[in-house]
Design a protein around this motif. Structure first.
Motif, PDB file in Angstrom:
ATOM      1  N   VAL A 112     -16.534  -0.473  -0.464  1.00 24.90           N
ATOM      2  CA  VAL A 112     -16.694  -1.567  -0.923  1.00 24.90           C
ATOM      3  C   VAL A 112     -16.005  -2.680  -1.088  1.00 24.90           C
ATOM      4  N   GLY A 113     -16.089  -4.310  -0.626  1.00 26.92           N
ATOM      5  CA  GLY A 113     -15.355  -5.382  -0.550  1.00 26.92           C
ATOM      6  C   GLY A 113     -15.016  -4.779   1.218  1.00 26.92           C
ATOM      7  N   SER A 114     -13.934  -5.724   1.350  1.00 25.89           N
ATOM      8  CA  SER A 114     -13.544  -6.279   2.659  1.00 25.89           C
ATOM      9  C   SER A 114     -12.261  -5.343   3.335  1.00 25.89           C
ATOM     10  N   THR A 115     -12.592  -4.893   4.143  1.00 26.39           N
ATOM     11  CA  THR A 115     -11.086  -4.409   5.318  1.00 26.39           C
ATOM     12  C   THR A 115      -9.859  -5.261   6.031  1.00 26.39           C
ATOM     13  N   ASP A 116     -10.495  -6.901   5.850  1.00 31.58           N
ATOM     14  CA  ASP A 116     -10.171  -7.946   6.372  1.00 31.58           C
ATOM     15  C   ASP A 116      -9.273  -8.463   5.791  1.00 31.58           C
ATOM     16  N   VAL A 117      -8.485  -8.209   5.103  1.00 26.87           N
ATOM     17  CA  VAL A 117      -7.112  -8.651   4.120  1.00 26.87           C
ATOM     18  C   VAL A 117      -5.775  -8.255   4.208  1.00 26.87           C
ATOM     19  N   LEU A 118      -4.966  -8.802   4.180  1.00 26.27           N
ATOM     20  CA  LEU A 118      -3.777  -8.439   4.425  1.00 26.27           C
ATOM     21  C   LEU A 118      -2.249  -7.804   3.077  1.00 26.27           C
ATOM     22  N   VAL A 119      -2.108  -6.656   3.413  1.00 21.25           N
ATOM     23  CA  VAL A 119      -1.439  -5.617   2.343  1.00 21.25           C
ATOM     24  C   VAL A 119      -0.140  -6.116   2.139  1.00 21.25           C
ATOM     25  N   ARG A 120       0.884  -5.427   1.156  1.00 18.80           N
ATOM     26  CA  ARG A 120       2.166  -6.016   1.131  1.00 18.80           C
ATOM     27  C   ARG A 120       2.990  -4.413   1.678  1.00 18.80           C
ATOM     28  N   ASN A 121       2.280  -3.429   0.375  1.00 18.67           N
ATOM     29  CA  ASN A 121       3.155  -2.021   0.359  1.00 18.67           C
ATOM     30  C   ASN A 121       1.962  -1.640   0.303  1.00 18.67           C
ATOM     31  N   ILE A 122       2.122  -0.029   0.485  1.00 19.90           N
ATOM     32  CA  ILE A 122       1.412   0.985  -0.088  1.00 19.90           C
ATOM     33  C   ILE A 122       2.051   2.027  -0.975  1.00 19.90           C
ATOM     34  N   GLN A 123       1.191   2.502  -2.283  1.00 21.99           N
ATOM     35  CA  GLN A 123       1.842   2.974  -3.026  1.00 21.99           C
ATOM     36  C   GLN A 123       0.894   4.356  -3.768  1.00 21.99           C
ATOM     37  N   PHE A 124       1.540   5.397  -4.156  1.00 21.37           N
ATOM     38  CA  PHE A 124       0.317   6.395  -4.753  1.00 21.37           C
ATOM     39  C   PHE A 124       0.922   6.381  -6.235  1.00 21.37           C
ATOM     40  N   ASN A 125       2.197   6.351  -6.430  1.00 22.80           N
ATOM     41  CA  ASN A 125       2.510   6.240  -7.884  1.00 22.80           C
ATOM     42  C   ASN A 125       2.113   4.484  -8.302  1.00 22.80           C
ATOM     43  N   SER A 126       1.171   4.882  -9.498  1.00 26.84           N
ATOM     44  CA  SER A 126       1.215   3.316 -10.033  1.00 26.84           C
ATOM     45  C   SER A 126       1.894   2.730 -10.899  1.00 26.84           C
ATOM     46  N   ARG A 127       3.351   3.043 -11.442  1.00 20.94           N
ATOM     47  CA  ARG A 127       4.589   2.284 -11.783  1.00 20.94           C
ATOM     48  C   ARG A 127       4.806   1.659 -10.740  1.00 20.94           C
ATOM     49  N   SER A 128       5.153   1.716  -9.269  1.00 23.38           N
ATOM     50  CA  SER A 128       5.589   0.889  -8.532  1.00 23.38           C
ATOM     51  C   SER A 128       4.472  -0.079  -7.693  1.00 23.38           C
ATOM     52  N   ILE A 129       3.651  -0.130  -8.276  1.00 26.99           N
ATOM     53  CA  ILE A 129       2.078  -1.132  -7.941  1.00 26.99           C
ATOM     54  C   ILE A 129       2.569  -2.484  -7.958  1.00 26.99           C
ATOM     55  N   ALA A 130       3.124  -3.274  -7.079  1.00 32.59           N
ATOM     56  CA  ALA A 130       3.308  -4.553  -7.125  1.00 32.59           C
ATOM     57  C   ALA A 130       2.109  -5.683  -6.665  1.00 32.59           C
ATOM     58  N   VAL A 131       2.273  -6.980  -6.500  1.00 31.95           N
ATOM     59  CA  VAL A 131       0.945  -7.983  -6.102  1.00 31.95           C
ATOM     60  C   VAL A 131       0.864  -8.000  -4.061  1.00 31.95           C
ATOM     61  N   ASN A 132      -0.741  -7.405  -4.262  1.00 35.63           N
ATOM     62  CA  ASN A 132      -1.230  -7.133  -2.879  1.00 35.63           C
ATOM     63  C   ASN A 132      -0.974  -6.585  -1.833  1.00 35.63           C
ATOM     64  N   ASP A 133      -0.679  -5.375  -3.115  1.00 34.50           N
ATOM     65  CA  ASP A 133      -0.359  -3.394  -2.264  1.00 34.50           C
ATOM     66  C   ASP A 133      -1.374  -2.900  -2.321  1.00 34.50           C
ATOM     67  N   VAL A 134      -1.723  -1.368  -1.827  1.00 28.66           N
ATOM     68  CA  VAL A 134      -2.559  -0.594  -1.559  1.00 28.66           C
ATOM     69  C   VAL A 134      -2.310   0.663  -2.973  1.00 28.66           C
ATOM     70  N   PHE A 135      -3.145   1.378  -3.644  1.00 25.67           N
ATOM     71  CA  PHE A 135      -2.673   2.118  -4.309  1.00 25.67           C
ATOM     72  C   PHE A 135      -4.010   3.508  -3.419  1.00 25.67           C
ATOM     73  N   VAL A 136      -3.196   4.001  -3.708  1.00 23.06           N
ATOM     74  CA  VAL A 136      -4.025   4.800  -3.179  1.00 23.06           C
ATOM     75  C   VAL A 136      -4.116   6.308  -4.593  1.00 23.06           C
ATOM     76  N   ALA A 137      -5.016   6.915  -4.867  1.00 24.14           N
ATOM     77  CA  ALA A 137      -5.089   7.637  -5.743  1.00 24.14           C
ATOM     78  C   ALA A 137      -5.138   9.434  -5.430  1.00 24.14           C
ATOM     79  N   ILE A 138      -4.713   9.811  -5.469  1.00 23.82           N
ATOM     80  CA  ILE A 138      -4.150  11.006  -5.021  1.00 23.82           C
ATOM     81  C   ILE A 138      -4.623  11.963  -6.400  1.00 23.82           C
TER      82      ILE A 138
END
Length: 487
Positions: free
Chosen positions: A17-43
Motif C-alpha cells: 500500500v503506497g510507493s516502494t520508490d522511496v529513500l529510507v534512513r534506517n530499519i528498526q523493529f523497536n518503535s522507541r528507536s524510530i527516527a524520521v524516514n525510518d522503516v518500522f518492522v512490526a514483529i
C-alpha cells in the motif's frame, strides 16, 4: 539514505500500500528507536506485538511499515508492506541494508546445547594465532578483530548481526565464528546470512521453557543445517544420536567427528589431568591445556573445522596446543592450601554431569568434591530435579543456592532442585539461598586437595533478581575467599 526497493530484494511481498520508490534512513523493529524516514518492522513476539506500536512509529517519523496485518486505517504518505512473517522479512532486509556482509567473509555457525561458546571462542583464538583478522559473535563477547563489544544474547537480532558483520568487512576480517542458538534460529535471526559451514556439538535437555518439546528443540537446530548452501560444510558430532538427524536434509558437504564411533575426524584421549589433555587427533598426538572428555570433543571439532577452512594441519596442531580455556568454562584456581576451585557455566543437566564426571575421572578419590549449584528462575523448570540428582550423586557434598532467580522466589527454586536428590544422598546436601554465603561455606568446608565446583553462571559478572542486576562474579568471589583462608 537507502532505496526501499534495494532493501526489499528477495523479500516475499504479499501486498503493498503506497510507493516502494522511496529513500529510507534506517530499519528498526523497536518503535522507541524510530527516527524520521525510518522503516518500522512490526514483529509478533512472544511477549509483545509490534503491530500495536505502528501508530507510535509513524508519529516518530517512520515512513515505511512492514507488517503481517495492514492497519484498517492507513495513513497518507506512508508505505505499508504486508509480509507473511515479519521476522523473516527483517532478517533479509537487514542483510540487504548492510550490503550482505556475510558474503564477504567466511562465516561459520556453531549450534548445540553445550560447547557452542568454547568451540566458537577457541576457533577465534586459533585463527587469530594463525595471523588472520577474525570476528566472533558469542555469549561471552563480540569481537571485531581486536575490538571487544559486550554481548547481550547468544545470537543477537538480525540487524545487530549484520551491523557487526559490516564492521568486520570494514576491518578486513576474513573469518567469523558465531554461536547459533535455538532461539536465534526459531526467530529467523540467522536468515539471509551466507554460512561457509555449520558445526553441531551435541543436544541435551535445555530451553524447554521456550520450545514445547525436545523434538521441537531438536528440529529447530536441524533447520540451521537444512538452510546451509551446497557450498558450505556441515560438521556434526557422530557420537550424539541426534547428529545424523541434523544431516538428513542438508545440501552442504557432510563431515563427522567422534571419540567412540567411526568418523572423518577421530580423537582418542591418552591422558586426562587437571593440567590438560593428551589427545590423538587422526593419528597426530597433541597436548592441550583444556580438561575433560567434553573438551576433547570441542578440540576435535576445532581441529576438523580448521582443516575444512584450509588451515595447514601441522600449524593447526601447533596452535591448538597453545589454546587457553574460555572465561567461565572449567576456569580454575588452586590455593596455597592446594584447594582447587573450578567455575563453570554448566547450567544444564548434561553439562553438569560432564563437568562432575571429568572431575571424578581426574581426582584420586582421596579428595572431596564440593559442588555449589542452583537453577535460573523463569526458565525450564523440568531440569531442576535432574540438576539436584546429578549434583548429589556425583559430589561428596552439595550446596544448593541461588543462580539468577529473576522473578521467582529463590527458596522455591531450591526446593524444586532438592526433589531430585535420592534418599541416600540427603546427608550430602545443604541449602544456602545467598550465593556468596554458599561459596564462602564451600571454601570453609574444603580441606587441602579438595575440589570446589561452582556451577551455573560461569562467565556472568552479575546476578539477576526481582528485575535488577547486581555485580556478582563467581571466580572473583571464590578467589577472594580462598585468599582469606590462607591468612
Amino acid at each position: 539514505m537507502n532505496s526501499l526497493k534495494d532493501i526489499l530484494y528477495k523479500v516475499t511481498l504479499d501486498a503493498v500500500v503506497g510507493s516502494t520508490d522511496v529513500l529510507v534512513r534506517n530499519i528498526q523493529f523497536n518503535s522507541r528507536s524510530i527516527a524520521v524516514n525510518d522503516v518500522f518492522v512490526a514483529i509478533k513476539g512472544s511477549l509483545t506485538d509490534g503491530h500495536n506500536y505502528i501508530d507510535k512509529a509513524i508519529e516518530q517519523g517512520a515512513i515505511v511499515v512492514v507488517c503481517q496485518e495492514v492497519p484498517v486505517n492507513t495513513k497518507t504518505g506512508i508505505t505499508y508492506i504486508k509480509v507473511d512473517d515479519s521476522s523473516r522479512a527483517l532478517a533479509i532486509m537487514a542483510a540487504n541494508f548492510y550490503g550482505n556482509p556475510s558474503e564477504n567473509l567466511k562465516l561459520v555457525g556453531v549450534t548445540g546445547t553445550n560447547g557452542k561458546t568454547t568451540v566458537a571462542s577457541l576457533l577465534y583464538q586459533l585463527f587469530k594465532k594463525a595471523g588472520y583478522k577474525v570476528g566472533l559473535l558469542s555469549t561471552v563477547k563480540i569481537m571485531v578483530d581486536n575490538e571487544v563489544f559486550t554481548a547481550t544474547h547468544t545470537t543477537p537480532d538480525s540487524l545487530t548481526i549484520n551491523q557487526y558483520l559490516k564492521q568486520m568487512n570494514d576491518q578486513g576480517v576474513e573469518f567469523c565464528f558465531m554461536e547459533v542458538s535455538s532461539h536465534g534460529i526459531h526467530q529467523n535471526r540467522t536468515l539471509g546470512l551466507k554460512f561457509e559451514g555449520g558445526i553441531f556439538t551435541n543436544l541435551s535437555h535445555d530451553h524447554l521453557d521456550y520450545h514445547d518439546t525436545f523434538a521441537e528443540y531438536r528440529d529447530v537446530k536441524k533447520r540451521f543445517f537444512d538452510e546451509l548452501p551446497k557450498s558450505a560444510f556441515a560438521l556434526i558430532n557422530g557420537d550424539d544420536k541426534n547428529g545424523s538427524i541434523m544431516l538428513q536434509n542438508t545440501k552442504a558437504k557432510q563431515y563427522t567427528y567422534a571419540l567412540k564411533t567411526y568418523a572423518d575426524y577421530k580423537a582418542q584421549i591418552l591422558e586426562n589431568q587437571f593440567s590438560g589433555l593428551l589427545l590423538k587427533l587422526n593419528d597426530n598426538e597433541v597436548w592441550v591445556r583444556l580438561i575433560g572428555t567434553f573438551n576433547a570433543y570441542n578440540i576435535l571439532a576445532i581441529f576438523a573445522t580448521a582443516e575444512l577452512l584450509g588451515l595447514e594441519k601441522q600449524e593447526s596442531l601447533r596452535l591448538i596446543s597453545e589454546l587457553e580455556s574460555v572465561s567461565g568454562r572449567f576456569q580454575f584456581v588452586i590455593s596455597d592450601q592446594k584447594i582447587t576451585a573450578i567455575v563453570d557455566y554448566a547450567h544444564t543437566p548434561d553439562a553438569l554431569k560432564n563437568v562432575l564426571e571429568t572431575i571424578n575421572d581426574i581426582r584420586t578419590k582421596n579428595e572431596d568434591v564440593i559442588t555449589v549449584v542452583g537453577c535460573g528462575g523463569d526458565r525450564d523448570v523440568t531440569k531442576r530435579p535432574k540438576m539436584g540428582h546429578i549434583a548429589s550423586a556425583l559430589s561428596t557434598k552439595v550446596i544448593f543456592t541461588s543462580d539468577n532467580p529473576r522473578s521467582e522466589v529463590p527458596e522455591a527454586i531450591i526446593e524444586a532442585i532438592e526433589v531430585g536428590v535420592e534418599p541416600q544422598n540427603f546427608k550430602k546436601t545443604l541449602s544456602i539461598v545467598d550465593r556468596k554465603q554458599a561459596i564462602k561455606t564451600a571454601c570453609q568446608l574444603a580441606k587441602p586437595n579438595d575440589i570446589i565446583l561452582i556451577a551455573g553462571k560461569g562467565h556472568e559478572t552479575y546476578q539477576e533478581a526481582k528485575g535488577e542486576r547486581s555485580d556478582f562474579d563467581d571466580f572473583k568471589i571464590v578467589k577472594a575467599y580462598l585468599k582469606q583462608l590462607e591468612k
